[in-house]
Design a protein around this motif. Sequence first.
Motif, PDB file in Angstrom:
ATOM      1  N   GLY A   1     -23.760  39.257  17.322  1.00  0.00           N
ATOM      2  CA  GLY A   1     -23.781  37.896  17.849  1.00  0.00           C
ATOM      3  C   GLY A   1     -22.457  37.569  18.512  1.00  0.00           C
ATOM      4  O   GLY A   1     -21.386  37.886  17.973  1.00  0.00           O
ATOM      5  N   MET A   2     -22.500  36.899  19.633  1.00  0.00           N
ATOM      6  CA  MET A   2     -21.277  36.636  20.386  1.00  0.00           C
ATOM      7  C   MET A   2     -20.476  35.463  19.844  1.00  0.00           C
ATOM      8  O   MET A   2     -19.300  35.299  20.181  1.00  0.00           O
ATOM      9  N   VAL A   3     -21.113  34.614  19.028  1.00  0.00           N
ATOM     10  CA  VAL A   3     -20.369  33.502  18.419  1.00  0.00           C
ATOM     11  C   VAL A   3     -20.277  33.708  16.903  1.00  0.00           C
ATOM     12  O   VAL A   3     -20.377  32.771  16.116  1.00  0.00           O
ATOM     13  N   ASP A   4     -20.076  34.956  16.508  1.00  0.00           N
ATOM     14  CA  ASP A   4     -19.918  35.322  15.100  1.00  0.00           C
ATOM     15  C   ASP A   4     -18.524  34.897  14.648  1.00  0.00           C
ATOM     16  O   ASP A   4     -17.524  35.467  15.085  1.00  0.00           O
TER      17      ASP A   4
ATOM     18  N   GLU B   1     -25.885  33.646  18.799  1.00  0.00           N
ATOM     19  CA  GLU B   1     -25.977  33.921  17.364  1.00  0.00           C
ATOM     20  C   GLU B   1     -24.610  34.065  16.699  1.00  0.00           C
ATOM     21  O   GLU B   1     -23.696  34.695  17.224  1.00  0.00           O
ATOM     22  N   ASP B   2     -24.539  33.475  15.501  1.00  0.00           N
ATOM     23  CA  ASP B   2     -23.397  33.625  14.602  1.00  0.00           C
ATOM     24  C   ASP B   2     -23.638  34.882  13.756  1.00  0.00           C
ATOM     25  O   ASP B   2     -24.474  35.714  14.078  1.00  0.00           O
ATOM     26  N   HIS B   3     -22.947  34.990  12.626  1.00  0.00           N
ATOM     27  CA  HIS B   3     -23.062  36.191  11.797  1.00  0.00           C
ATOM     28  C   HIS B   3     -24.480  36.363  11.251  1.00  0.00           C
ATOM     29  O   HIS B   3     -25.027  37.461  11.283  1.00  0.00           O
ATOM     30  N   GLY B   4     -25.033  35.284  10.718  1.00  0.00           N
ATOM     31  CA  GLY B   4     -26.422  35.307  10.292  1.00  0.00           C
ATOM     32  C   GLY B   4     -27.293  34.743  11.392  1.00  0.00           C
ATOM     33  O   GLY B   4     -27.169  33.572  11.765  1.00  0.00           O
TER      34      GLY B   4
ATOM     35  N   SER C   1     -34.110  36.311  18.529  1.00  0.00           N
ATOM     36  CA  SER C   1     -32.996  37.250  18.356  1.00  0.00           C
ATOM     37  C   SER C   1     -33.339  38.301  17.300  1.00  0.00           C
ATOM     38  O   SER C   1     -33.101  39.506  17.497  1.00  0.00           O
ATOM     39  N   TRP C   2     -33.880  37.843  16.162  1.00  0.00           N
ATOM     40  CA  TRP C   2     -34.307  38.785  15.123  1.00  0.00           C
ATOM     41  C   TRP C   2     -35.317  39.786  15.689  1.00  0.00           C
ATOM     42  O   TRP C   2     -35.232  40.992  15.444  1.00  0.00           O
ATOM     43  N   THR C   3     -36.276  39.280  16.443  1.00  0.00           N
ATOM     44  CA  THR C   3     -37.328  40.136  16.986  1.00  0.00           C
ATOM     45  C   THR C   3     -36.756  41.171  17.940  1.00  0.00           C
ATOM     46  O   THR C   3     -37.058  42.372  17.846  1.00  0.00           O
ATOM     47  N   ASP C   4     -35.912  40.729  18.858  1.00  0.00           N
ATOM     48  CA  ASP C   4     -35.326  41.659  19.816  1.00  0.00           C
ATOM     49  C   ASP C   4     -34.514  42.742  19.112  1.00  0.00           C
ATOM     50  O   ASP C   4     -34.606  43.931  19.436  1.00  0.00           O
TER      51      ASP C   4
END
Length: 794
Positions: A733-736, A767-770, A776-779
Amino acid sequence: MKKYLLFLLLCTGEYAFAQQLAPLTVEKIMRDPKWMGVAPTNLRWTADSKTLYFNWNPENKAKEELFKVSATATKPIKAAEKEDEKLLSLNYTYNTDRSLGLIEKSGDIYLQNFKNNKETRLTSTQERENSPVFLTNGNIVYQLGDNLFEVDLKSAETKQLTNFVKGKKAGRPEARPLTEQDTWLKAQQTELFDIIKKRNAETRSGARGGRGRSGATSADSKPLKELYTEDKFLNGVTISPDGHFITYKLTTPAQNNHSTIVPNYITSSGYTEDIPGRTKVGENENISQGFIYDTQKDSVYAIQTATIPGIKDLPDYLKDYPKELDSLKKKNADRPVNFFGPIWNDNGSTAIVVATSTDNKDRWILKLDASTGNFSLVDRQHDEAWIGGPGISGFYQGNTGWIDNNRFYYQSEATGYSHLYVANAASGDKKQLTSGKWEVQSVQLSKDRSTFYLKTNKEHPGITNFFKISVNGGELVQITTMKGLNDITLSPDEKYIAINYSFMDKPGELYLQPNKVGAKAEKITQSTSAEFNSYKWRQPDMVSFKNRYGADVYARVYKSDNPHPNHPAVVFVHGAGYLQNVHFGWSTYFREFMFNNLLADNGYTVIDIDYTGSSGYGRDHRTGIYRHMGGKDLTDQVDGVKFLVEKYGVNPQHVGLYGGSYGGFITLMAMFNEADVFASGAALRSVTDWAHYNHGYTSNILNEPFNDPIAYKRSSPIYFADKLKGNLLMAHGMVDVNVHFQDIVRISQRFIELGKNNWELAVYPVEDHGFIEPSSWTDEYKRIFKLYENTLKK
């Protein structure tokens, strides 16, 4: 017509049956989790223990609703929103006989009389009053701003007890020596003016009163001592039950630290915006100093860390750095510590302080002599790795408290497993109440202080149940018996327990049970959806194997009913490091549980290992990764593959692995340092260089980069990127704000410079860490599945 209807019904039934048996897909399992059903949460009892309230969403609405159930019933009913909030059990602070209680509500203090059930509001201000306590004289004390105030319940008089002043004390200008001219002028003044003669005489006799100081509470009261906080933060203001001593901490903020930023690219403004981030491991820490204000002597003095046994001890790892060790020995300085407490007994005669060294190697239970600021030792737990385990922490006081005015309880890993101890603060005697190769995971003292209620994994590392034991020791009595995970909420009268119970293939449900041995737990809720129930979720094999060091390692194995001819296998690596996923309960990794079922449906054998460093197995397992992350925790994965080859017929040439966060880190280390074992790997939100992670977690395990560079270099994947052979997918995720996107960017640059071709990076801009978004989960998991299909089956 009848034949047509029969045909239609048969067709409809076959269609429904086919729908039920439809294969799992990534798109199906990665939807909004509400499709599975929503388990009950936030269990809380009413003060009379007759009703349990909880949040639930059985109808899959936009948000959960309030439900309630009687302690003796089995059917829950919907409650009105915010119904009976006044009846809920509140976290009161009690007087000695528990006839009165104090509580803060919305920044004001309330007094509850339990005999007549009358509540009295004591404060009503725009400012926030908090932390109310009873004194032994029957008065109460609360904090307003920085200061403490005492209320006499008989006279209703309020008296200020402290006078904390921000900044430094304004000292008098330093007097310069008198010249001959000064002396002559002074003598002349005395000679010429009668008023000067009078004032000089009054000063000598002490007859002339001075002006009152700030902080005086009334004309006939003694002015309050000014307690200067300088440029430090004030916290931890605590008063002894007899009102004699007030303790507090002054904290100097860390200086010259460099905070990170996380760029956010998908914003409503259209501009890239920076998210303020954490510091990295090894940055300067806050420094705290404890003080005691003796109200009777009107004096302040510092708590003396020099009286703590072993305060100057240096950790063993410094032997790898002789120059640094020699320098520190010469300095012979006290190690910095964090204090929690003091924790006073009821009559105020004794105070206990829990102290932890900032190098994470020591935890002390100390008796404080409040009249001097000195300590005497009750218990010391030392660990050359780091202090931890259930009920033990460097971030709070842990599971501790007074049984009576002499006995204090705490947890310790002295035997290798976290167990419950009682120390007599007067005599110094200590007693271990529980023992064995299992852990006490939570502790609650009964209201009458005769019994401890415990959650332990005594039966099996992956099964938790509710027990009780006398505060004097003796038999450990089991109360709950369901095989799985049992999380308990005890009713205020201690007659009932609400149980959040789950099993491997069954998410958490609410059960109620009398708090008695042999009582039956009654199921209250049914939360899973018909669609979720239509699939026969696997109950994985619960196995254990010996790793190469002779230790037992526990694992879950998901068998395939129709293995692919290549007999491929996948290793799932849980995150967090110190976490347990091999248990008989429902996993917090529920998406991965479903994905592992999908993999098994498609011919893979899947293993999920509680590798070295995981929780639930005692001190040696917990600290086995000290100074080498990617050591024993990685070889456990390799030994697990060997176990699959020997016991499940897996082809060792067709093994992949995946995991997120710490699991992503292990995946990278596996793809680099065990390239002949793992053909492909998916590393998700991975730490790639521990020198760029946070301080609280990393310094425990690896010390600090500038103090122990050896540990960081052998534990960080970025140093081994040249060894990549197999097929690697990375996703981040880029905003983790936990494991920063910078981590994955840095290792990507290493791959580019090394000329590596067999890797790819999938990025998720929002997406953040979680991850949150189902898309996003699917991809992400479609990419993982495609990786395995293309590399492990061909």
